[in-house]
Design an enzyme around this catalytic site. Sequence first.
Site, PDB file in Angstrom:
ATOM      1  N   GLU A 135      11.136   0.240 -14.892  1.00  0.00           N
ATOM      2  CA  GLU A 135      10.799   0.918 -13.512  1.00  0.00           C
ATOM      3  C   GLU A 135       9.973   2.234 -13.893  1.00  0.00           C
ATOM      4  O   GLU A 135       9.593   2.521 -15.128  1.00  0.00           O
ATOM      5  CB  GLU A 135      12.036   1.326 -12.936  1.00  0.00           C
ATOM      6  CG  GLU A 135      12.980   2.261 -13.592  1.00  0.00           C
ATOM      7  CD  GLU A 135      14.286   2.411 -12.968  1.00  0.00           C
ATOM      8  OE1 GLU A 135      14.512   1.986 -11.965  1.00  0.00           O
ATOM      9  OE2 GLU A 135      15.098   2.983 -13.583  1.00  0.00           O
ATOM     10  N   ASP A 164      13.875  12.084 -11.110  1.00  0.00           N
ATOM     11  CA  ASP A 164      12.559  11.260 -10.892  1.00  0.00           C
ATOM     12  C   ASP A 164      11.551  12.192 -10.484  1.00  0.00           C
ATOM     13  O   ASP A 164      10.938  12.097  -9.430  1.00  0.00           O
ATOM     14  CB  ASP A 164      12.787  10.197  -9.793  1.00  0.00           C
ATOM     15  CG  ASP A 164      14.221   9.557  -9.803  1.00  0.00           C
ATOM     16  OD1 ASP A 164      14.344   9.185 -10.903  1.00  0.00           O
ATOM     17  OD2 ASP A 164      14.772   9.267  -8.783  1.00  0.00           O
TER      18      ASP A 164
END
Length: 324
Positions: free
Chosen positions: A225, A15
């Site tokens: 997301e 991420d």
Amino acid sequence: MADPKPIVDHLFTADPSAHVFNNKLYVYPSHDRETDIADNDNGDQYDMTDYHVFSMDSVGGPVTDHGIALSASSVPWVGKQMWAPDAAEKNGKFYLYYPARDKEGVFRIGVAVGSKPEGPFEPDPEPIKGSYSIDPATFVDEDGSAYLYFGGIWGGQLQCWRTGEFVKSAYESMEASGDEAALLPRVGKLTEDMRGIDGGVKEVEIRDAEGKLLHASDHDRRFFEAAWVHKYKGKYYFSYSTGDTHFLVYAIGESPMGPFTYAGRILEPVQGWTTHHSIVEFKGKWYLFYHDTSLSGKNHLRSVKMRELVYDAEDKLKLAVPQS
């Protein structure tokens, strides 16, 4: 096409949020760790407890691990699962934004403040009022206005906030379904001190070429997301993950608050279930930071990589072709 190597291999990282501060490239990733928790749609296997910050002076050069910048044990409200973070700078201070479950199991977004890009960061004792779900991403415009984007369906709990209040019973729906628009990410303008939301939270509209909101059934394009915003030639690029179809895609708009019009894919599915990224300009070139599971072969043990991006004649994004 040769697959790039991870930027580090002594830790598992995911991420990645990349930014340029003080003429250095800084990366703020999640810190994956070993766990015996079985994979599930809640994301319980992603059981992270701290953040490291990495930096490099040049692409391809040495990468410095600055150590632990923030840990769950130092944040009073955090119960577990410190997921994908981001960072921003304003007026000489640096802000780390991060999601975590509170003591009741509800995802919130916190902020911590430091005097250096690498931290350490001192957390505010409570999460940002009005924040919820996961994957905070910040964008600071040229006029100094700062924005916080967030949201993620399924394990990210965005489906529980359709009414503006947390509805636990809505969790099992996982996302919008039937003949309706997909659930939308959220954005709030940050206060001058970067530690609160000014004026409330709004939905970020993602529309197709005809101006219609992307449909709930359109899993190849709808938001799941991993929101990210960058600016190029006066336009705002809103990129994100499609989750269960594993694409990184983007949309373009005239305002940081949206609406955005879907523009295409950036990255095809990588090895591993999740895909999450950032886009940054550094020394005149643009880069995509992302992750995959090439080192571990396990969904919850990921490694950050980077690739050069280019814009075509219509200012559409695509991966650069590596030079042999």
